[in-house]
Design a protein around this motif. Structure first.
Motif, PDB file in Angstrom:
ATOM      1  N   ASN A  84      -5.456 -18.171   0.483  1.00 49.89           N
ATOM      2  CA  ASN A  84      -5.498 -17.916  -0.708  1.00 49.89           C
ATOM      3  C   ASN A  84      -5.869 -17.172  -1.336  1.00 49.89           C
ATOM      4  N   ALA A  85      -5.032 -15.443  -0.173  1.00 51.77           N
ATOM      5  CA  ALA A  85      -5.258 -14.730  -1.503  1.00 51.77           C
ATOM      6  C   ALA A  85      -3.993 -14.482  -2.666  1.00 51.77           C
ATOM      7  N   PHE A  86      -3.583 -15.517  -2.274  1.00 51.25           N
ATOM      8  CA  PHE A  86      -2.141 -15.536  -3.743  1.00 51.25           C
ATOM      9  C   PHE A  86      -2.565 -17.164  -3.830  1.00 51.25           C
ATOM     10  N   ALA A  87      -2.876 -18.226  -5.085  1.00 53.74           N
ATOM     11  CA  ALA A  87      -2.160 -19.326  -5.506  1.00 53.74           C
ATOM     12  C   ALA A  87      -1.079 -19.520  -5.455  1.00 53.74           C
ATOM     13  N   SER A  88       0.396 -18.663  -5.472  1.00 51.98           N
ATOM     14  CA  SER A  88       1.727 -18.699  -5.233  1.00 51.98           C
ATOM     15  C   SER A  88       2.113 -17.985  -5.351  1.00 51.98           C
ATOM     16  N   SER A  89       3.814 -17.792  -5.521  1.00 56.56           N
ATOM     17  CA  SER A  89       4.715 -16.373  -5.427  1.00 56.56           C
ATOM     18  C   SER A  89       4.518 -15.634  -7.384  1.00 56.56           C
ATOM     19  N   ASP A  90       3.894 -16.399  -7.859  1.00 55.48           N
ATOM     20  CA  ASP A  90       4.231 -16.374  -9.163  1.00 55.48           C
ATOM     21  C   ASP A  90       2.576 -15.304  -9.359  1.00 55.48           C
ATOM     22  N   THR A  91       1.870 -15.483  -8.737  1.00 50.71           N
ATOM     23  CA  THR A  91       0.750 -14.495  -8.993  1.00 50.71           C
ATOM     24  C   THR A  91       0.729 -13.308  -9.311  1.00 50.71           C
ATOM     25  N   VAL A  92       0.042 -12.229  -9.614  1.00 50.09           N
ATOM     26  CA  VAL A  92      -0.302 -10.832  -9.769  1.00 50.09           C
ATOM     27  C   VAL A  92      -1.054 -10.670  -8.905  1.00 50.09           C
ATOM     28  N   VAL A  93      -0.011  -9.221  -8.537  1.00 52.12           N
ATOM     29  CA  VAL A  93      -0.735  -9.133  -7.100  1.00 52.12           C
ATOM     30  C   VAL A  93      -1.459  -7.612  -7.759  1.00 52.12           C
ATOM     31  N   SER A  94      -1.264  -7.303  -9.152  1.00 47.52           N
ATOM     32  CA  SER A  94      -1.796  -5.591  -9.203  1.00 47.52           C
ATOM     33  C   SER A  94      -1.784  -6.203 -10.975  1.00 47.52           C
ATOM     34  N   ALA A  95      -2.969  -6.421 -11.512  1.00 48.49           N
ATOM     35  CA  ALA A  95      -2.905  -5.809 -13.374  1.00 48.49           C
ATOM     36  C   ALA A  95      -2.912  -4.444 -13.341  1.00 48.49           C
ATOM     37  N   SER A  96      -3.497  -3.255 -12.836  1.00 48.16           N
ATOM     38  CA  SER A  96      -2.554  -2.540 -13.514  1.00 48.16           C
ATOM     39  C   SER A  96      -1.777  -1.249 -12.180  1.00 48.16           C
ATOM     40  N   ILE A 134      -0.535  -1.157   6.566  1.00 49.05           N
ATOM     41  CA  ILE A 134      -0.343  -1.214   5.427  1.00 49.05           C
ATOM     42  C   ILE A 134      -1.325  -0.920   4.614  1.00 49.05           C
ATOM     43  N   THR A 135      -1.160   0.386   3.808  1.00 43.98           N
ATOM     44  CA  THR A 135      -2.188   0.652   2.977  1.00 43.98           C
ATOM     45  C   THR A 135      -1.486   0.902   1.475  1.00 43.98           C
ATOM     46  N   SER A 136      -3.031   1.405   0.191  1.00 43.79           N
ATOM     47  CA  SER A 136      -3.004   1.203  -0.500  1.00 43.79           C
ATOM     48  C   SER A 136      -4.149   2.296  -1.466  1.00 43.79           C
ATOM     49  N   ASP A 137      -3.654   2.317  -2.805  1.00 42.98           N
ATOM     50  CA  ASP A 137      -4.019   3.791  -3.505  1.00 42.98           C
ATOM     51  C   ASP A 137      -5.528   2.888  -4.693  1.00 42.98           C
ATOM     52  N   THR A 138      -5.281   1.553  -3.932  1.00 41.55           N
ATOM     53  CA  THR A 138      -6.770   0.741  -5.299  1.00 41.55           C
ATOM     54  C   THR A 138      -7.484  -0.265  -4.593  1.00 41.55           C
ATOM     55  N   SER A 139      -7.812  -0.523  -4.187  1.00 41.84           N
ATOM     56  CA  SER A 139      -9.438  -1.307  -3.981  1.00 41.84           C
ATOM     57  C   SER A 139      -8.239  -2.280  -4.408  1.00 41.84           C
ATOM     58  N   GLU A 140      -7.515  -2.915  -5.587  1.00 46.39           N
ATOM     59  CA  GLU A 140      -6.922  -3.894  -6.396  1.00 46.39           C
ATOM     60  C   GLU A 140      -5.973  -4.456  -5.113  1.00 46.39           C
ATOM     61  N   MET A 141      -5.435  -3.884  -4.513  1.00 51.86           N
ATOM     62  CA  MET A 141      -4.353  -4.526  -3.644  1.00 51.86           C
ATOM     63  C   MET A 141      -4.913  -4.589  -2.908  1.00 51.86           C
ATOM     64  N   ASP A 142      -6.245  -4.915  -1.836  1.00 55.03           N
ATOM     65  CA  ASP A 142      -6.669  -4.886  -0.258  1.00 55.03           C
ATOM     66  C   ASP A 142      -5.957  -6.080   0.151  1.00 55.03           C
ATOM     67  N   ALA A 143      -6.274  -7.338  -0.901  1.00 56.04           N
ATOM     68  CA  ALA A 143      -5.153  -8.122  -0.050  1.00 56.04           C
ATOM     69  C   ALA A 143      -3.819  -7.460   0.699  1.00 56.04           C
ATOM     70  N   LEU A 144      -3.915  -7.233   0.183  1.00 56.91           N
ATOM     71  CA  LEU A 144      -2.450  -6.402   0.680  1.00 56.91           C
ATOM     72  C   LEU A 144      -2.384  -5.343   1.606  1.00 56.91           C
ATOM     73  N   GLU A 145      -2.928  -4.847   1.813  1.00 55.97           N
ATOM     74  CA  GLU A 145      -3.723  -4.163   3.397  1.00 55.97           C
ATOM     75  C   GLU A 145      -3.753  -4.753   4.405  1.00 55.97           C
ATOM     76  N   THR A 146      -3.276  -4.105   6.023  1.00 53.44           N
ATOM     77  CA  THR A 146      -3.633  -4.683   6.835  1.00 53.44           C
ATOM     78  C   THR A 146      -4.697  -4.193   7.463  1.00 53.44           C
ATOM     79  N   HIS A 147      -5.328  -5.499   7.991  1.00 48.41           N
ATOM     80  CA  HIS A 147      -7.494  -5.612   8.443  1.00 48.41           C
ATOM     81  C   HIS A 147      -7.019  -4.528   9.677  1.00 48.41           C
ATOM     82  N   ASP A 148      -7.862  -3.520   9.601  1.00 51.12           N
ATOM     83  CA  ASP A 148      -8.234  -3.182  11.042  1.00 51.12           C
ATOM     84  C   ASP A 148     -10.303  -2.962  10.890  1.00 51.12           C
ATOM     85  N   ALA A 149     -10.802  -3.414  12.084  1.00 52.57           N
ATOM     86  CA  ALA A 149     -12.483  -3.716  11.827  1.00 52.57           C
ATOM     87  C   ALA A 149     -12.972  -2.415  11.712  1.00 52.57           C
TER      88      ALA A 149
END
Length: 474
Positions: free
Chosen positions: A118-130, A200-215
């Motif tokens: 449920n990180a993304f409801a569908s393939s049309d879900t926006v992954v980042s607003a900014s 996978i990392t990003s420069d914004t917390s808005e895309m945490d769902a696209l980063e790889t998990h590392d405990a």
């Protein structure tokens, strides 16, 4: 141009036949000589060309015999297990012959990361607003991707797959149809080997769902790599000894051979023993046999051409260069060998010359197969070594067929003579035309004179016929 196109019109005499006979008397013998000489030159040129062609084919074979790599080939015979093909191999010329049992216990794989439920409801879900930047890395490979504001999951997938800096990362979307799970982004890396998991990392917390998990380093990352989806090495056993590789290719696991793992071996449920492929590395006897057969065929073609073209009545009969070539070929074959093991000449490896001078396989000393059984590597030295027979033949044949060789010079000479003969024919035809023109001028005067005499005769006859008492004889 002749003054009169049809001689004899004025006088009534058959001057055309006289002129033609006069020209033919001069022309025909000479043209026959030209034709005989032209035919002789062309027949000789054809004969030289046939011999040269045969020598060129032999020279092509000799060049192969002079290359030691053609005697160093190895063949790998694989008996795959009943379940199917599990390996392929590429031996080099340096590998020692031998037999091996090889099993594939693990195939190399790249890592596979999946977004959370449920990180993304569908393939049309926006992954980042900014918008922002996603960074992908696996082992020593990496690339950055700019995520534009409002980019959807579908657009992100396409952007990843189309990026020119992509190191081998494939993005897919799985639409589960379950509202509690939604659409999942699946990223598969082609970078194999232990420790080369996708990061996978990003420069914004808005895309945490696209980063790889590392405990430890990135507990907020939403993409996970299951234990079975982690990057791993390939593993094989060679005669029970385990060998690992970061890819499915094992170079020098057996020295001087490349082994490629194609499928995992089936493991016996009771004994836990993996099935194996049986690998046998042997000398490439077939290629050597084929090459020596080619030598025999092309050598005998040269001997046959020399014999045929020097027969009585043939253009090269008695030709000293052909006799010399024949003698030199036998001499080159008989060259004493050095550093070729027990072989003092190539006649010691299963070759011979019959009473007509043709090369043949012979078992008088030993057969070729016997020689390969006992001293395979020395056969290559006998032909391609620094003092080998192929080097001797290569030098000899080059003197005949190279750009400045004897036969090329002879062809050039014959072609030059044919060209000179063509010029002689043109000059002769010019002289014959001049002779005809001269005869026509001469006979033109005679034609006019006789015509005038006939006119005078006719005039006098008419005058006499008008005299009183004149009676003409009928």
């Amino acid at each position: 141009m002749p003054l009169i196109t049809s001689a004899g019109v004025g006088s009534g005499l058959d001057l055309e036949s006289i002129i033609k006979a006069s020209v033919d008397a001069e022309n025909r013998p000479k043209m026959q000589q030209f034709a005989i000489k032209d035919e002789a030159l062309k027949v000789e040129l054809s004969a030289v060309g046939e011999v040269k062609s045969a020598i060129s084919k032999l020279n092509d074979t000799v060049e192969k015999l002079a290359d030691i790599t053609n005697f160093n080939k190895r063949v790998a015979n694989i008996t795959q297990p009943t379940s199917g093909d599990i390996i392929s191999v590429t031996p080099t010329s340096d590998i020692s012959v031998g037999n091996f049992d090889i099993a594939v216990t693990q195939l190399a794989q790249g890592s596979r990361a999946v977004t959370a439920d449920n990180a993304f409801a569908s393939s049309d879900t926006v992954v980042s607003a900014s918008g922002g930047t996603l960074s992908f890395a696996a082992g020593t490979n990496s690339f950055d991707l700019t995520v534009t504001a409002g980019m959807t999951l579908n657009q992100l997938r396409d952007a990843i797959n189309a990026d020119t800096n992509n190191f081998g990362l494939t993005a897919n979307i799985v639409n589960t149809g379950d509202p509690t799970v939604g659409s999942k982004l699946v990223l598969t890396s082609s970078i194999t080997g232990d420790g080369n998991d996708l990061v996978i990392t990003s420069d914004t917390s808005e895309m945490d769902a696209l980063e790889t998990h590392d405990a430890t380093n990135n507990p907020a990352g939403g993409m996970t790599i299951a234990d079975g989806d982690k990057a791993q090495n390939a593993k094989i056993t060679v005669d029970g000894l385990e060998v690992t590789s970061s890819t499915n290719t094992f170079k020098d696991a057996v020295q001087d051979m490349t082994i490629t793992a194609k499928a995992k071996s089936v493991q016996d449920a009771t004994t836990s023993v993996y099935e194996t492929a049986k690998l046998s590395v042997e000398y490439d006897r077939e290629s050597v046999n084929t090459l020596i057969d080619e030598l025999i065929t092309n050598y005998n073609a040269v001997i046959g051409q020399i014999g045929f073209q020097t027969r009585i009545g043939r253009p090269l009969n008695g030709d000293s260069s052909m006799r010399s070539l024949d003698d030199q070929l036998v001499s080159a074959l008989s060259k004493p060998l050095t550093d070729a093991g027990p072989f003092g000449s190539i006649f010691d490896i299963g070759l011979g010359v019959d009473k007509e001078g043709y090369l043949e396989k012979s078992s008088l000393v030993r057969s070729l197969n016997d020689a390969m059984d006992s001293n395979f590597d020395d056969i290559g030295t006998a032909f391609a070594g620094p003092n080998g027979v192929a080097k001797e033949l290569e030098s000899l044949l080059g003197n005949y067929v190279d750009s400045g060789g004897l036969l090329k010079q002879r062809e050039d000479s014959l072609n030059g003579q044919i060209k000179d003969l063509e010029d002689d024919v043109v000059n002769h035809e010019y002289r014959m035309q001049s002779l005809e023109d001269r005869l026509r001028k001469q006979y033109a005067g005679l034609d006019v004179l006789i015509a005038q005499m006939q006119q005078t005769q006719n005039y006098l006859g008419a005058q006499l016929a008008n005299l009183p008492g004149f009676t003409s004889k009928k």
